[in-house]
Structure formats: C-alpha cells, structure tokens
Design an enzyme around this catalytic site. Structure first.
Site, mmCIF file in Angstrom:
data_model
loop_
_atom_site.group_PDB
_atom_site.id
_atom_site.type_symbol
_atom_site.label_atom_id
_atom_site.label_comp_id
_atom_site.label_asym_id
_atom_site.label_seq_id
_atom_site.Cartn_x
_atom_site.Cartn_y
_atom_site.Cartn_z
ATOM 1 N N ASP A 13 22.837 11.710 -65.091
ATOM 2 C CA ASP A 13 22.333 13.017 -64.673
ATOM 3 C C ASP A 13 23.299 13.647 -63.669
ATOM 4 O OD1 ASP A 13 20.442 15.146 -64.218
ATOM 5 O OD2 ASP A 13 19.892 14.140 -62.345
ATOM 6 N N ASP A 34 30.857 6.147 -57.738
ATOM 7 C CA ASP A 34 31.479 6.988 -56.697
ATOM 8 C C ASP A 34 32.950 7.235 -57.018
ATOM 9 O OD1 ASP A 34 31.754 4.245 -56.281
ATOM 10 O OD2 ASP A 34 31.519 4.322 -54.103
ATOM 11 N N LYS A 85 27.443 0.524 -60.712
ATOM 12 C CA LYS A 85 27.565 0.215 -59.284
ATOM 13 C C LYS A 85 27.323 -1.276 -59.124
ATOM 14 C CE LYS A 85 28.008 1.723 -54.996
ATOM 15 N NZ LYS A 85 29.240 2.351 -54.473
ATOM 16 N N TYR A 106 14.306 6.747 -64.047
ATOM 17 C CA TYR A 106 13.442 7.720 -64.701
ATOM 18 C C TYR A 106 12.174 7.105 -65.282
ATOM 19 C CZ TYR A 106 16.807 11.521 -64.345
ATOM 20 O OH TYR A 106 17.629 12.501 -63.872
ATOM 21 N N ASP A 125 26.438 16.951 -64.208
ATOM 22 C CA ASP A 125 26.515 18.233 -63.502
ATOM 23 C C ASP A 125 27.937 18.439 -62.980
ATOM 24 O OD1 ASP A 125 23.825 18.878 -63.932
ATOM 25 O OD2 ASP A 125 23.531 19.582 -61.879
#
Ligand code: IPM
Ligand code: MG
Length: 363
Positions: free
Chosen positions: A245, A221, A188, A136, A249
């Site tokens: 982010d 993941d 990750k 970002y 969701d």
C-alpha cells in the site's frame, strides 16, 4: 459476452469511470467486443441513505454474474473512516479471493516525474502486492477502551498458502514480462522476524523452481530510497499488503502522480474459487474536486485497459488483450501533450482528457 459490474462509488469515482466506459464503448465498435455493463449503486451515498454498505447477497451476485468489476473510488468525509473501506473495498478483495494487487509503476513518455534526470526508460516496474492478509486481516482489538489503561492491538498475519500463491504469481509474471527477469522481495526481515522469515523461506523455495529469475531482497525502508534514487534496478517487486500500500503511493508519485496510477485486484486462480477480478485507479475519491470535471481520468482509463488485458489473458481471448493494448497505447501517445503539466491537476476537463484518448483510439 463480457459482463462488467461498475461500482462508481464516491467522489470523483463515477466521473472517472464514465470516461473509462466511453473508451470501452469505442473499442467495442472497433474490434468488436460483445459486452454488458451493469451499474451498481454501492458506496457512501447509499450507505448514508439506507445504512447498507454491501449485503451477503450482493457479494454472491457479484461472484455469480460478472466477469470483471470496474471500481471508481470509495470513501466520504461524512462517513467514519473504515466503514466503506472495510465494508466494501476490502470485503470484495477478501471475499472474491483477489489475492494479487497488481500495480504498474510506469512513467509514460511525456509525463513529468519529480525525479531529476530520470526518464521513462528508468521508471518501468510492477508491484505485486499481496492483497488478502497482513495487517489488513482485521485481527486485533481494544482492551479498557477509553480509559487510561487502554490497550490497542492490530495483528499482522501471514499464511503459508497465502504467501506461496502470491509468490508463485510474482515469479510467473517476472518470467512472462521477460525484461530483467529479476524479482525483488520487499520486507523487513531484521525486525518483523516471524512474518518475513516465512516470506523469505517460501521465496527461496519457490524461487528454486525459477532458476531463470534472479532473486533480490530489500528491506522496505531501503526500497523507498532506491525507488527514488535508482528505480531502474526494479523489474518486479513482490511484497506484503501494508508495505505494498505504502510503496505504491510512492510509485505513483514517481510515475507522474495519482492521476495516472492504475491497478488490478486479481484472482489468478478462479477455478479454485472466489470471484471476478476488480480494476480500480489507485487514487481515492478526492471529495474536494468531485463533481467539478477536474479529475484526471487517465488512471481510470488505464485501469480499463488492464481490465481488458487481464480478462483477455484469463479467458485466452486475444481480442480483449488487443483492445486493452490499444487503449494503453492510445494513452501513451496522448501523454506527451501533457508534458510539463502537473498530472494531478491538468488544466483541462475530465471529458477533454478522455476526448484526446478517444481521438487517438480511432486513428
Ligand atoms: C489502496 C487504498 C486502500 C488500501 C484503502 C482505501 C483501504 O489505499 O487501494 O491502496 O489501503 O488498500
Ligand atoms: Mg493505498
């Protein structure tokens, strides 16, 4: 005096904020709370009329004159993507130093989840999303734009200071929550070997100061999979901006949908600078249903509850905390009335949903 800046913004933003403010008005009479609301006209409409998204002076004003910001949503189909998001929402997150984005993933009893066999006992964790760095940051650019040789880059950024302050907040929160006392770092490390190496090292180092908090690490993941098959293993998750982010969701979806997800952009250390914390529903401006009285105001109402709880904690003002708790409890008691319904598309009006919460508040 609690000074609240309200940025209703675009689409359904202003309608859902109005309902959160009705709840505040009612609470203010019960407790009582001395507050002042200032409506600020920032958003897509003003941008289209004047070409201004947010001026430097307006940022200075927000820093100087308010204790909290209550935001609806920004984004309009007739404004190019990124203009309002970057110019308003992200700018405020960055310039006010709102380095934690706190997003509870909590299934209230009576709200339906798409996860078979899971109940409100299984889905109750909170995500601490780093809110000022990562992909970002806006670093990157084009070379040879529009030609066959075009190159586009977008850089991921992590600073030692930014990582550490976010992790410290997450460890503290985990301790205060006092549930499983388990903090999961989501990253990750197997591919993004610089950024998550830094995160991992600071996680281990700061974690040594919190021997009572169990540390766990998940790749992002795998985290998506676990959120669906075994969400009960999470207590507090801490992660970077982009991953946060995305997984929030997913978190909203398992906790009943975008109609219910609330968030707080927090400045946990205002004495070190920055500005007031900002509270907003996770959902967007939903232009397709704007102005029709169809939007579910629960996410905005729960964001108002967070505003009161968090501002109360920051100011050691017990009354604000209790007002926020009371609002959240009222929502929790209303939710069973929606059992079996699609939370994003409730078969009742925005006003009516808020009326139910208001009736419960007075009880
Ligand atoms: C969110 C939103 C924003 C984000 C957008 C609107 C810039 O998706 O708050 O999660 O990406 O942070
Ligand atoms: Mg998002």
């Amino acid at each position: 005096m609690l000074r609240i800046a309200v940025i209703g913004g675009d689409g359904i933003g202003p309608e859902v904020c109005a309902q959160g403010l009705r709840c505040l008005e009612s609470l203010a009479r019960i407790f009582p709370i001395d507050y002042r609301v200032t409506q600020l006209p920032y958003g897509g409409q003003r941008y289209l009329a004047t070409g201004t998204v947010l001026t430097d002076q307006e940022v200075v004003d927000l820093k100087a004159n308010y204790d909290a910001i209550y935001l609806g949503a920004v984004g309009r189909p007739d404004v190019p993507p990124g203009v309002l998001e970057r110019g308003l929402l992200l700018r405020l997150r960055f310039e006010l130093g709102l380095y934690v984005n706190l997003r509870p993933v909590k299934l209230y009893p009576g709200v339906s989840t798409p996860l078979a066999g899971k109940t409100s006992n299984d889905i109750d964790f909170i995500v601490v999303r780093e809110n000022t760095e990562d992909l970002y940051c806006g670093a990157g650019g084009f070379l040879h734009k529009g030609t066959p040789h075009e190159v586009a880059t977008q850089e991921m950024l992590a600073t030692r200071m930014g990582v550490e302050r976010c992790l410290r907040y997450a460890f503290e929160l985990c301790r205060q929550r006092n549930r499983q006392r388990k903090l999961t770092l989501v990253g990750k490390t197997n591919v993004l070997t610089y950024v998550y190496d830094l995160w991992m090292r600071v996680f281990e180092q700061v974690g040594r100061e919190y021997p009572d908090v169990t540390r766990q690490y998940h790749h992002v993941d795998a985290c998506c999979m676990y959120m669906v098959v075994k969400p009960e293993q999470y207590d507090v998750i801490v992660t970077t901006n982009m991953f946060g982010d995305i997984i929030t969701d997913l978190g909203a979806a398992i906790a009943g949908g975008m109609g219910v997800a609330a968030s707080g952009n927090l400045n946990p250390t205002p004495h070190l600078g920055g500005g007031p914390s900002m509270f907003e529903p996770v959902h967007g401006s939903a232009p397709d249903i704007a102005g029709q009285g169809k939007a579910n105001p629960i996410a905005a109402i729960l964001s108002m509850a967070m505003l009161l709880q968090q501002t109360g904690r920051a100011r050691s003002d017990d009354r604000l905390i209790r007002a926020g708790d009371r609002l959240e409890a009222a929502v929790a008691r209303v939710c069973p009335q929606f059992a079996g319904m699609q939370f994003d598309r409730l078969p009742m009006t925005t006003d009516r949903v808020a009326d139910l919460v208001l009736e419960e508040l007075k009880r």
